[in-house]
Design an enzyme around this catalytic site. Structure first.
Site, PDB file in Angstrom:
ATOM      1  CE  LYS A   1       7.566   5.366  -9.666  1.00  0.00           C
ATOM      2  NZ  LYS A   1       6.144   5.067  -9.910  1.00  0.00           N
TER       3      LYS A   1
ATOM      4  N   GLY B   1      -0.550   7.450 -11.462  1.00  0.00           N
ATOM      5  CA  GLY B   1      -0.915   8.148 -10.234  1.00  0.00           C
ATOM      6  C   GLY B   1      -0.365   9.570 -10.171  1.00  0.00           C
TER       7      GLY B   1
ATOM      8  CG  ASP C   1      -2.123   0.886   1.019  1.00  0.00           C
ATOM      9  OD1 ASP C   1      -2.825   0.716   0.003  1.00  0.00           O
ATOM     10  OD2 ASP C   1      -2.377   1.779   1.849  1.00  0.00           O
TER      11      ASP C   1
END
Ligand code: IMP
Length: 193
Positions: free
Chosen positions: A172, A150, A69
């Site tokens: 990234k 996102g 999460d």
């Protein structure tokens, strides 16, 4: 070869985690495992939601699995959107709406410091372990870049001049919260084996 179910329906997360795997680890996505049910995120902490996702899949399958999460925590918004990052602008979970609301709520804010925080919850032989990864950086004034997903177009990690959305995946991974959390999980598994 170690095999884990990765408890997510987010294809972007699957791509990112798969790009981090060593040769001795294989990931089974929920689709591959034939698990199509929605995984709940009912709690108000990233840790509890990560644990819930992996424990649901562990209870359904009895197999080793992990979930993650992630939240974007903005200093000048007292840690918001945080655990509510996915539904920040509403239940439609739209990245465009979320980014627009974030930029609107940051209008006029001088302090643009923020962090992505990922918690991975691993169920191994029925026991849970958690691993955290943090990427500190800043929120831009306008979105930039088409890669990633996102909030990537509005986040520049410390040590770079580019948003995550302006980077390819290899780049990234050098900075990302998810890569940092995963490398802790990997080190843990190596120590155990
Ligand atoms: P969740 O972990 O799937 O609940 O994601 C929470 C929210 O953060 C969603 O809106 C995701 O799109 C966003 N998010 C998660 N990871 C990243 C990332 O690596 N970059 C940008 N946004 C992300």
């Amino acid at each position: 070869m170690i095999e884990f179910i990765f408890a997510t329906h987010n294809p972007n997360k699957v791509v990112e985690i798969c790009s981090l795997l060593g040769e001795n680890m294989h990931i089974i996505s929920l689709d591959e495992a034939g698990l199509y049910e929605d995984i709940p995120e009912p709690y108000d902490t990233i840790e509890a939601n990560a644990g819930e996702k992996s424990s649901v899949i562990y209870r359904l399958t009895g197999k080793d699995c992990f979930s993650e999460d992630t939240g974007l925590e903005v200093d000048s918004l007292h840690g918001a959107p945080g655990v509510h990052s996915a539904r920040y602008a509403g239940p439609q979970k739209s990245a465009g709406d979320n980014v627009a609301l974030l930029l609107q709520n940051m209008l006029g804010k001088k302090d643009r410091r923020a962090q992505f925080r990922t918690v991975i919850s691993l169920f191994l032989h029925g026991q849970e372990y958690q691993f955290e990864g943090i990427s500190r950086g800043a929120i831009t004034l306008v979105p930039s870049g088409d890669n990633g997903f996102g909030y990537d177009p509005v986040f520049i990690p410390d040590g770079s001049d580019h948003t995550f959305a302006e980077m390819d995946l290899n780049e990234k991974n050098k900075f990302s919260h998810r890569a940092k959390a995963f490398s802790k999980l990997y080190a843990f598994l190596k120590e155990k084996s």
